[in-house]
Design an enzyme around this catalytic site. Structure first.
Site, PDB file in Angstrom:
ATOM      1  N   ASP A   8       0.832  -1.212   0.000  1.00  0.00           N
ATOM      2  CA  ASP A   8       0.000   0.000   0.000  1.00  0.00           C
ATOM      3  C   ASP A   8       0.867   1.263   0.000  1.00  0.00           C
ATOM      4  O   ASP A   8       1.945   1.281   0.597  1.00  0.00           O
ATOM      5  CB  ASP A   8      -0.909  -0.023   1.242  1.00  0.00           C
ATOM      6  CG  ASP A   8      -2.081   0.935   1.098  1.00  0.00           C
ATOM      7  OD1 ASP A   8      -2.303   1.467  -0.014  1.00  0.00           O
ATOM      8  OD2 ASP A   8      -2.777   1.164   2.101  1.00  0.00           O
ATOM      9  N   ARG A  34      -0.004   7.595  -2.791  1.00  0.00           N
ATOM     10  CA  ARG A  34       0.511   8.699  -1.961  1.00  0.00           C
ATOM     11  C   ARG A  34       1.967   9.014  -2.308  1.00  0.00           C
ATOM     12  O   ARG A  34       2.389  10.167  -2.311  1.00  0.00           O
ATOM     13  CB  ARG A  34       0.383   8.350  -0.474  1.00  0.00           C
ATOM     14  CG  ARG A  34      -1.025   8.617   0.072  1.00  0.00           C
ATOM     15  CD  ARG A  34      -1.249   7.947   1.390  1.00  0.00           C
ATOM     16  NE  ARG A  34      -1.437   6.503   1.211  1.00  0.00           N
ATOM     17  CZ  ARG A  34      -1.362   5.614   2.200  1.00  0.00           C
ATOM     18  NH1 ARG A  34      -1.081   6.015   3.426  1.00  0.00           N
ATOM     19  NH2 ARG A  34      -1.570   4.336   1.948  1.00  0.00           N
ATOM     20  N   TRP A  35       2.720   7.983  -2.628  1.00  0.00           N
ATOM     21  CA  TRP A  35       4.130   8.189  -3.020  1.00  0.00           C
ATOM     22  C   TRP A  35       4.192   9.104  -4.252  1.00  0.00           C
ATOM     23  O   TRP A  35       5.001  10.020  -4.319  1.00  0.00           O
ATOM     24  CB  TRP A  35       4.759   6.827  -3.327  1.00  0.00           C
ATOM     25  CG  TRP A  35       6.212   6.848  -3.661  1.00  0.00           C
ATOM     26  CD1 TRP A  35       7.261   6.692  -2.794  1.00  0.00           C
ATOM     27  CD2 TRP A  35       6.790   7.036  -4.963  1.00  0.00           C
ATOM     28  NE1 TRP A  35       8.455   6.766  -3.479  1.00  0.00           N
ATOM     29  CE2 TRP A  35       8.194   6.975  -4.817  1.00  0.00           C
ATOM     30  CE3 TRP A  35       6.267   7.254  -6.240  1.00  0.00           C
ATOM     31  CZ2 TRP A  35       9.071   7.106  -5.884  1.00  0.00           C
ATOM     32  CZ3 TRP A  35       7.138   7.401  -7.313  1.00  0.00           C
ATOM     33  CH2 TRP A  35       8.520   7.324  -7.121  1.00  0.00           C
ATOM     34  N   GLU A  68     -11.655  -5.097  -5.666  1.00  0.00           N
ATOM     35  CA  GLU A  68     -12.185  -3.728  -5.558  1.00  0.00           C
ATOM     36  C   GLU A  68     -11.439  -2.732  -6.444  1.00  0.00           C
ATOM     37  O   GLU A  68     -11.940  -1.636  -6.714  1.00  0.00           O
ATOM     38  CB  GLU A  68     -12.081  -3.228  -4.094  1.00  0.00           C
ATOM     39  CG  GLU A  68     -12.779  -4.116  -3.077  1.00  0.00           C
ATOM     40  CD  GLU A  68     -14.206  -4.402  -3.463  1.00  0.00           C
ATOM     41  OE1 GLU A  68     -14.971  -3.440  -3.650  1.00  0.00           O
ATOM     42  OE2 GLU A  68     -14.559  -5.589  -3.617  1.00  0.00           O
ATOM     43  N   ASN A  69     -10.230  -3.091  -6.859  1.00  0.00           N
ATOM     44  CA  ASN A  69      -9.408  -2.131  -7.597  1.00  0.00           C
ATOM     45  C   ASN A  69      -9.957  -1.785  -8.984  1.00  0.00           C
ATOM     46  O   ASN A  69      -9.542  -0.790  -9.585  1.00  0.00           O
ATOM     47  CB  ASN A  69      -7.960  -2.625  -7.713  1.00  0.00           C
ATOM     48  CG  ASN A  69      -7.193  -2.531  -6.406  1.00  0.00           C
ATOM     49  OD1 ASN A  69      -6.279  -3.310  -6.152  1.00  0.00           O
ATOM     50  ND2 ASN A  69      -7.550  -1.582  -5.548  1.00  0.00           N
ATOM     51  N   TRP A  70     -10.931  -2.567  -9.492  1.00  0.00           N
ATOM     52  CA  TRP A  70     -11.563  -2.213 -10.785  1.00  0.00           C
ATOM     53  C   TRP A  70     -12.280  -0.878 -10.686  1.00  0.00           C
ATOM     54  O   TRP A  70     -12.554  -0.249 -11.708  1.00  0.00           O
ATOM     55  CB  TRP A  70     -12.563  -3.285 -11.204  1.00  0.00           C
ATOM     56  CG  TRP A  70     -11.960  -4.621 -11.477  1.00  0.00           C
ATOM     57  CD1 TRP A  70     -12.068  -5.730 -10.685  1.00  0.00           C
ATOM     58  CD2 TRP A  70     -11.163  -5.025 -12.602  1.00  0.00           C
ATOM     59  NE1 TRP A  70     -11.384  -6.787 -11.240  1.00  0.00           N
ATOM     60  CE2 TRP A  70     -10.819  -6.388 -12.426  1.00  0.00           C
ATOM     61  CE3 TRP A  70     -10.698  -4.360 -13.752  1.00  0.00           C
ATOM     62  CZ2 TRP A  70     -10.040  -7.094 -13.338  1.00  0.00           C
ATOM     63  CZ3 TRP A  70      -9.926  -5.071 -14.661  1.00  0.00           C
ATOM     64  CH2 TRP A  70      -9.609  -6.410 -14.455  1.00  0.00           C
TER      65      TRP A  70
END
Ligand code: FPP
Length: 240
Positions: free
Chosen positions: A27, A31-32, A74-76
């Protein structure tokens, strides 16, 4: 040499000391990228580069099995651009890392429901899995993976086999991870403290380690810290 100057012993023998399987929730890529004013996709590019470095390091310190959460069910819901970038990174890995996988004696197994993936990805995944099936070290890559869906598909397989009186062992042996032991240690980067539907059956007795470091920034030194924390814990598996 004074105690303050003593250099920590390098870690090399994790499996012999009880750490045979480490799993990562990678994860913090978004943000990176944001911290650097970059599009999220470039966070995943940096994350994919670090995935190669970290999995190699885990192998160097004697951990025979590594699992990574690369794409959840869920990433779809993410933007089309981000989903496409992730699929492109998987495709690049599947083509560019094939020879390295064989040289490194690495067995790659994909966890998850492949049905919605492109045909070209599916073909490359099958090619990687079948070519590496007899290799000794293990890398599980979870793509379109969800822990609850994994349990449901295991139960449906058992029903299709005509099974009744289902045991825990039956479920375990019908999960995507039937070929390997459960993770001893689950590491999540990016300062979130939850499992997010990752290996929820398999992690029943796993040690959990949460790091504030964003995945692309995670270093071998951070792995050493996670491993040291693991070895400092007493695993009781429900015993007194
Ligand atoms: C979560 O960070 C990370 C992902 C959804 C993708 C992880 C994928 C990789 C590291 C690439 C792996 C590549 C291969 C070839 C296996 P996030 O985007 O949710 O970060 P955020 O919480 O900071 O937004």
């Amino acid at each position: 040499m004074g105690i303050e100057n003593k250099v920590a012993e390098p870690i090399t023998d994790c499996a012999a000391r009880g750490l045979r399987h480490i799993a990562f929730i990678m994860d913090g890529n978004g943000r990176w990228a944001k911290q650097r004013g970059l599009p999220r996709e470039l966070g995943h590019t940096a994350g994919a580069a670090n995935f190669k470095k970290i999995t190699r390091y885990c192998s160097d310190i004697g951990i025979p099995a590594v699992t990574v959460y690369a794409f959840s069910t869920e990433n779809w819901k993410r933007s089309k651009t981000e989903v496409s970038a992730l699929m492109r990174l998987f495709g690049e890995y599947l083509t560019n890392e094939f020879d390295e996988m064989m040289v490194n004696d690495l067995r790659v197994v994909f966890l998850g429901d492949r049905a919605p993936l492109s045909n070209s990805l599916k073909v490359l995944m099958e090619r990687m899995e079948s070519a590496s099936v007899n290799n000794s070290r293990l890398l599980n890559i979870a793509i379109n993976y969800g822990g609850r869906a994994e349990i449901v598909q295991a139960v449906n397989k058992l029903i299709a086999e005509g099974r009744t009186d289902i045991t825990e062992e039956d479920i375990t042996s019908h999960l995507y991870t039937a070929h390997c032991p459960p993770p001893d240690l689950v590491v999540r980067t990016g300062a979130e403290m939850r499992l997010s539907n990752f290996l929820i059956w398999q992690s029943a007795y796993s040690e959990l380690y949460f790091s504030d470091v964003l995945w692309p920034d995670l270093t071998p030194g951070d792995i050493d810290a996670a491993v040291a924390a693991f070895f400092s814990r007493e695993r009781r598996f429900g015993n007194a």
